[in-house]
Motif scaffolding. Structure first.
Motif, PDB file in Angstrom:
ATOM      1  N   ALA A  89      11.993 -12.032  -4.350  1.00  0.00           N
ATOM      2  CA  ALA A  89      13.179 -12.622  -3.723  1.00  0.00           C
ATOM      3  C   ALA A  89      13.029 -12.740  -2.212  1.00  0.00           C
ATOM      4  CB  ALA A  89      14.407 -11.777  -4.055  1.00  0.00           C
ATOM      5  N   MET A  90      11.858 -12.345  -1.698  1.00  0.00           N
ATOM      6  CA  MET A  90      11.547 -12.420  -0.261  1.00  0.00           C
ATOM      7  C   MET A  90      12.511 -11.579   0.568  1.00  0.00           C
ATOM      8  SD  MET A  90      10.371 -16.442  -0.056  1.00  0.00           S
ATOM      9  CE  MET A  90       8.783 -16.335   0.755  1.00  0.00           C
ATOM     10  N   LEU A  91      12.963 -10.469  -0.033  1.00  0.00           N
ATOM     11  CA  LEU A  91      13.745  -9.477   0.701  1.00  0.00           C
ATOM     12  C   LEU A  91      12.845  -8.395   1.274  1.00  0.00           C
ATOM     13  CD1 LEU A  91      16.717  -9.000  -1.807  1.00  0.00           C
ATOM     14  CD2 LEU A  91      16.658 -10.434   0.256  1.00  0.00           C
ATOM     15  N   GLN A  92      11.606  -8.332   0.809  1.00  0.00           N
ATOM     16  CA  GLN A  92      10.629  -7.370   1.290  1.00  0.00           C
ATOM     17  C   GLN A  92       9.296  -8.079   1.404  1.00  0.00           C
ATOM     18  OE1 GLN A  92      10.508  -3.721  -0.961  1.00  0.00           O
ATOM     19  NE2 GLN A  92       8.633  -2.979   0.000  1.00  0.00           N
ATOM     20  N   THR A  93       8.604  -7.852   2.504  1.00  0.00           N
ATOM     21  CA  THR A  93       7.333  -8.524   2.752  1.00  0.00           C
ATOM     22  C   THR A  93       6.182  -7.646   2.283  1.00  0.00           C
ATOM     23  OG1 THR A  93       8.256  -9.627   4.690  1.00  0.00           O
ATOM     24  CG2 THR A  93       5.855  -9.590   4.490  1.00  0.00           C
ATOM     25  N   PRO A  94       5.318  -8.149   1.411  1.00  0.00           N
ATOM     26  CA  PRO A  94       4.174  -7.348   0.968  1.00  0.00           C
ATOM     27  C   PRO A  94       3.139  -7.218   2.075  1.00  0.00           C
ATOM     28  CG  PRO A  94       3.998  -9.566   0.086  1.00  0.00           C
ATOM     29  CD  PRO A  94       5.327  -9.495   0.799  1.00  0.00           C
ATOM     30  N   ASP A  95       2.268  -6.221   1.945  1.00  0.00           N
ATOM     31  CA  ASP A  95       1.179  -6.066   2.910  1.00  0.00           C
ATOM     32  C   ASP A  95       0.203  -7.234   2.834  1.00  0.00           C
ATOM     33  OD1 ASP A  95       2.224  -3.629   3.769  1.00  0.00           O
ATOM     34  OD2 ASP A  95       1.152  -2.518   2.231  1.00  0.00           O
ATOM     35  N   SER A  96       0.052  -7.778   1.647  1.00  0.00           N
ATOM     36  CA  SER A  96      -0.784  -8.969   1.474  1.00  0.00           C
ATOM     37  C   SER A  96      -0.293  -9.726   0.258  1.00  0.00           C
ATOM     38  CB  SER A  96      -2.261  -8.590   1.315  1.00  0.00           C
ATOM     39  OG  SER A  96      -2.445  -7.777   0.160  1.00  0.00           O
TER      40      SER A  96
ATOM     41  N   MET B  93       5.527  -2.923 -16.598  1.00  0.00           N
ATOM     42  CA  MET B  93       4.861  -2.361 -15.425  1.00  0.00           C
ATOM     43  C   MET B  93       4.668  -0.857 -15.548  1.00  0.00           C
ATOM     44  SD  MET B  93       6.547  -4.364 -12.181  1.00  0.00           S
ATOM     45  CE  MET B  93       5.345  -3.582 -11.080  1.00  0.00           C
ATOM     46  N   ARG B  94       3.623  -0.392 -14.892  1.00  0.00           N
ATOM     47  CA  ARG B  94       3.357   1.048 -14.776  1.00  0.00           C
ATOM     48  C   ARG B  94       2.548   1.261 -13.508  1.00  0.00           C
ATOM     49  NH1 ARG B  94      -0.178   3.497 -19.442  1.00  0.00           N
ATOM     50  NH2 ARG B  94      -1.622   1.993 -18.528  1.00  0.00           N
ATOM     51  N   ASP B  95       2.985   2.189 -12.672  1.00  0.00           N
ATOM     52  CA  ASP B  95       2.264   2.531 -11.437  1.00  0.00           C
ATOM     53  C   ASP B  95       2.009   1.319 -10.557  1.00  0.00           C
ATOM     54  OD1 ASP B  95       2.165   5.180 -12.325  1.00  0.00           O
ATOM     55  OD2 ASP B  95       0.246   4.867 -13.337  1.00  0.00           O
TER      56      ASP B  95
ATOM     57  N   SER C  49       0.828  -1.207   0.000  1.00  0.00           N
ATOM     58  CA  SER C  49       0.000   0.000   0.000  1.00  0.00           C
ATOM     59  C   SER C  49       0.859   1.251   0.000  1.00  0.00           C
ATOM     60  CB  SER C  49      -0.919   0.001   1.224  1.00  0.00           C
ATOM     61  OG  SER C  49      -1.752  -1.149   1.225  1.00  0.00           O
ATOM     62  N   GLY C  50       0.340   2.300  -0.639  1.00  0.00           N
ATOM     63  CA  GLY C  50       0.959   3.615  -0.617  1.00  0.00           C
ATOM     64  C   GLY C  50      -0.040   4.621  -0.074  1.00  0.00           C
ATOM     65  N   ARG C  51       0.365   5.864   0.053  1.00  0.00           N
ATOM     66  CA  ARG C  51      -0.531   6.883   0.612  1.00  0.00           C
ATOM     67  C   ARG C  51      -1.713   7.155  -0.305  1.00  0.00           C
ATOM     68  NH1 ARG C  51       3.477  11.560   3.174  1.00  0.00           N
ATOM     69  NH2 ARG C  51       4.413  10.224   4.801  1.00  0.00           N
ATOM     70  N   ALA C  52      -1.423   7.390  -1.588  1.00  0.00           N
ATOM     71  CA  ALA C  52      -2.498   7.728  -2.517  1.00  0.00           C
ATOM     72  C   ALA C  52      -2.939   6.532  -3.350  1.00  0.00           C
ATOM     73  CB  ALA C  52      -2.045   8.859  -3.434  1.00  0.00           C
ATOM     74  N   ALA C  53      -1.996   5.625  -3.659  1.00  0.00           N
ATOM     75  CA  ALA C  53      -2.286   4.466  -4.508  1.00  0.00           C
ATOM     76  C   ALA C  53      -1.303   3.362  -4.147  1.00  0.00           C
ATOM     77  CB  ALA C  53      -2.154   4.843  -5.987  1.00  0.00           C
ATOM     78  N   PRO C  54      -1.634   2.115  -4.469  1.00  0.00           N
ATOM     79  CA  PRO C  54      -0.717   1.018  -4.147  1.00  0.00           C
ATOM     80  C   PRO C  54       0.634   1.184  -4.839  1.00  0.00           C
ATOM     81  CG  PRO C  54      -2.886   0.176  -4.746  1.00  0.00           C
ATOM     82  CD  PRO C  54      -2.887   1.632  -5.083  1.00  0.00           C
ATOM     83  N   LEU C  55       1.703   0.900  -4.110  1.00  0.00           N
ATOM     84  CA  LEU C  55       3.030   0.888  -4.717  1.00  0.00           C
ATOM     85  C   LEU C  55       3.225  -0.375  -5.541  1.00  0.00           C
ATOM     86  CD1 LEU C  55       5.154   2.137  -1.682  1.00  0.00           C
ATOM     87  CD2 LEU C  55       4.230   3.467  -3.574  1.00  0.00           C
ATOM     88  N   LEU C  56       2.481  -1.417  -5.174  1.00  0.00           N
ATOM     89  CA  LEU C  56       2.541  -2.677  -5.903  1.00  0.00           C
ATOM     90  C   LEU C  56       1.171  -3.331  -5.811  1.00  0.00           C
ATOM     91  CD1 LEU C  56       4.876  -4.255  -7.368  1.00  0.00           C
ATOM     92  CD2 LEU C  56       4.917  -5.748  -5.363  1.00  0.00           C
ATOM     93  N   ASP C  57       0.662  -3.787  -6.946  1.00  0.00           N
ATOM     94  CA  ASP C  57      -0.637  -4.460  -6.990  1.00  0.00           C
ATOM     95  C   ASP C  57      -0.593  -5.455  -8.147  1.00  0.00           C
ATOM     96  OD1 ASP C  57      -3.223  -5.300  -6.855  1.00  0.00           O
ATOM     97  OD2 ASP C  57      -4.140  -3.336  -7.177  1.00  0.00           O
ATOM     98  N   ILE C  58      -0.140  -6.671  -7.846  1.00  0.00           N
ATOM     99  CA  ILE C  58       0.107  -7.686  -8.866  1.00  0.00           C
ATOM    100  C   ILE C  58      -0.782  -8.891  -8.604  1.00  0.00           C
ATOM    101  CG2 ILE C  58       1.823  -9.176  -9.959  1.00  0.00           C
ATOM    102  CD1 ILE C  58       2.492  -6.257 -10.312  1.00  0.00           C
ATOM    103  N   GLY C  59      -1.617  -9.264  -9.560  1.00  0.00           N
ATOM    104  CA  GLY C  59      -2.485 -10.431  -9.390  1.00  0.00           C
ATOM    105  C   GLY C  59      -1.703 -11.727  -9.326  1.00  0.00           C
ATOM    106  N   GLN C  60      -0.864 -11.972 -10.339  1.00  0.00           N
ATOM    107  CA  GLN C  60      -0.045 -13.184 -10.350  1.00  0.00           C
ATOM    108  C   GLN C  60       1.162 -12.987 -11.252  1.00  0.00           C
ATOM    109  OE1 GLN C  60      -1.928 -17.064 -10.415  1.00  0.00           O
ATOM    110  NE2 GLN C  60      -0.441 -17.855 -11.889  1.00  0.00           N
ATOM    111  N   VAL C  61       2.293 -13.489 -10.812  1.00  0.00           N
ATOM    112  CA  VAL C  61       3.503 -13.480 -11.625  1.00  0.00           C
ATOM    113  C   VAL C  61       4.233 -14.789 -11.393  1.00  0.00           C
ATOM    114  CG1 VAL C  61       4.812 -12.269  -9.823  1.00  0.00           C
ATOM    115  CG2 VAL C  61       5.623 -12.217 -12.185  1.00  0.00           C
ATOM    116  N   GLU C  62       4.749 -15.362 -12.471  1.00  0.00           N
ATOM    117  CA  GLU C  62       5.463 -16.636 -12.401  1.00  0.00           C
ATOM    118  C   GLU C  62       6.855 -16.504 -12.984  1.00  0.00           C
ATOM    119  OE1 GLU C  62       1.851 -19.926 -12.893  1.00  0.00           O
ATOM    120  OE2 GLU C  62       3.130 -19.437 -14.611  1.00  0.00           O
TER     121      GLU C  62
END
Length: 377
Positions: A72-79, A229-231, A34-47
């Motif tokens: 790479a599991m260096l950063q934990t997503p919010d979900s 990717m974009r936004d 999550s970001g303040r105004a919009a998600p910094l990352l919002d990915i349905g699925q990637v393989e």
């Protein structure tokens, strides 16, 4: 009479898809930061598939580096969730530590020799001395720095330091190698040389490679698949040729080099191919819209074919145009044309000489319908 297309000079060489890629070894699902105004990352699925080269392409701030760190599991997503080699949760994290390697934009080297830096990960894994030495030397040779093994790492140039970072990762023999814009901070010569070496490293078939880059030439020439990717979101993904031939919107078209456009009206549309009117000229273009719609038609300047005489062949889009400007563009020339609208072609200097091009010259232009992509305004 000669005709010319400068497509081979476009700077983008599409890689033939590898037949050696296997099933997915790493999968991310519903990844959100999550970001303040919009998600910094919002990915349905990637393989990521075994043995493949996957490019993550986009402008600065698109979320490329964030996605790599999450995968790479260096950063934990919010979900969301990550599975690796059939495992998830803490077991996937353990496997990721043992079977992946990450190279950052800026190389992180420790005081000591090049050899000691390359051996660092092997030391942390408590590998025997002889094995550490052999693996470090093999990795150094692969990156062309075997002559630097005894040099002080702090005395290296930027390109040499980045090669050490890549060699350190390769010495671990990872199942997945993450490269986060590894050449972005180098000068032009060092960058070109490093990309060539990375191409050999990525294509050895022993591991999957995930490359984040903002350079479309690198992305399309190296990759089996490309994610754009974009936004923080994936706009389109697929084989390089799929994105070139079937961009989903003007942004993707621009990413593939179709940065030029003109407006037109739709006369007819059927099965993904339409006829549009530009002034008094009718042209065929790829896309879907309804009769009477206004569309924006985008194209790559290297897709225009120029000839002194009318070009014979199957493409339907042929028209005459006048040369209004010839401007140098590095080793090439950008030729502005007036006829059936405003156009720009890119051509070699040798081709311009053979065509005797100068301002005022009348020239035949041909462009395939599949090279024109129309999007509703």
């Amino acid at each position: 009479t000669a005709s010319f297309s400068p497509a081979s000079n476009s700077g983008i060489r599409l890689k033939s898809p590898s037949s050696d890629t296997g099933p997915a070894i790493l999968t991310g699902r519903d990844l959100v930061i999550s970001g303040r105004a919009a998600p910094l990352l919002d990915i349905g699925q990637v393989e990521i598939r075994g043995g493949e080269i996957l490019s993550v392409l986009g402008p600065n701030g698109a979320g490329k580096s964030t996605l790599l760190r999450v995968l790479a599991m260096l950063q934990t997503p919010d979900s969301g969730s990550i599975s690796f080699l059939g495992q998830s949760g803490s077991e996937a994290e353990k496997l990721m530590r043992r079977h992946s390697a990450f190279v950052f934009q800026r190389p992180h080297l420790w005081a000591g020799t090049v050899r000691s830096n390359i051996e660092l990960g092997l030391r942390l894994r408590r590998q025997p001395s002889e094995l550490k030495r052999r693996l470090a030397e093999e990795a150094a040779a692969q990156l062309g720095i075997d002559g630097l093994l005894d040099r002080d790492a702090r005395a290296l140039s930027g390109g040499e330091a980045q090669r050490v970072a890549v060699a350190r990762a390769m010495a671990l023999d990872p199942d997945v190698l993450f490269l986060d814009e590894p050449a972005s901070n180098l000068d032009a010569m060092a960058r070109t040389a490093l990309i060539e070496d990375l191409e050999h490293v990525a294509r050895d078939g022993r591991h999957a490679t995930v490359l984040a880059t903002h350079d479309r030439a690198d992305a399309f020439s190296l990759a089996d698949r490309v994610i754009v990717m974009r936004d923080g979101r994936v706009v389109q993904s697929g084989r390089p040729e799929d994105l070139f031939e079937n961009p989903v919107d003007p942004f993707i078209a621009a990413v593939t080099g179709a940065e030029l456009s003109f407006r037109a009206s739709v006369l007819s549309s059927q099965d993904g191919l339409m006829v549009v009117r530009v002034g008094d000229t009718e042209l065929s273009a790829a896309g879907s819209a309804s009769q009477g719609d206004r569309v924006r038609v985008v194209y790559r300047p290297e897709d225009l074919f120029l000839s002194r005489s009318e070009i014979q062949g199957s493409p339907r889009n042929r028209f005459q145009a006048g040369v209004t400007e010839i401007r140098p563009a590095g080793s090439l020339l950008r030729v502005r044309l007036e006829g059936a609208g405003h156009w720009v072609a890119v051509i070699t200097r040798a081709a311009a000489d053979e065509l005797s091009l100068e301002v005022g010259t009348r020239i035949w232009v041909q462009v395939k319908a599949t090279a024109l992509h129309a999007f509703q305004v």
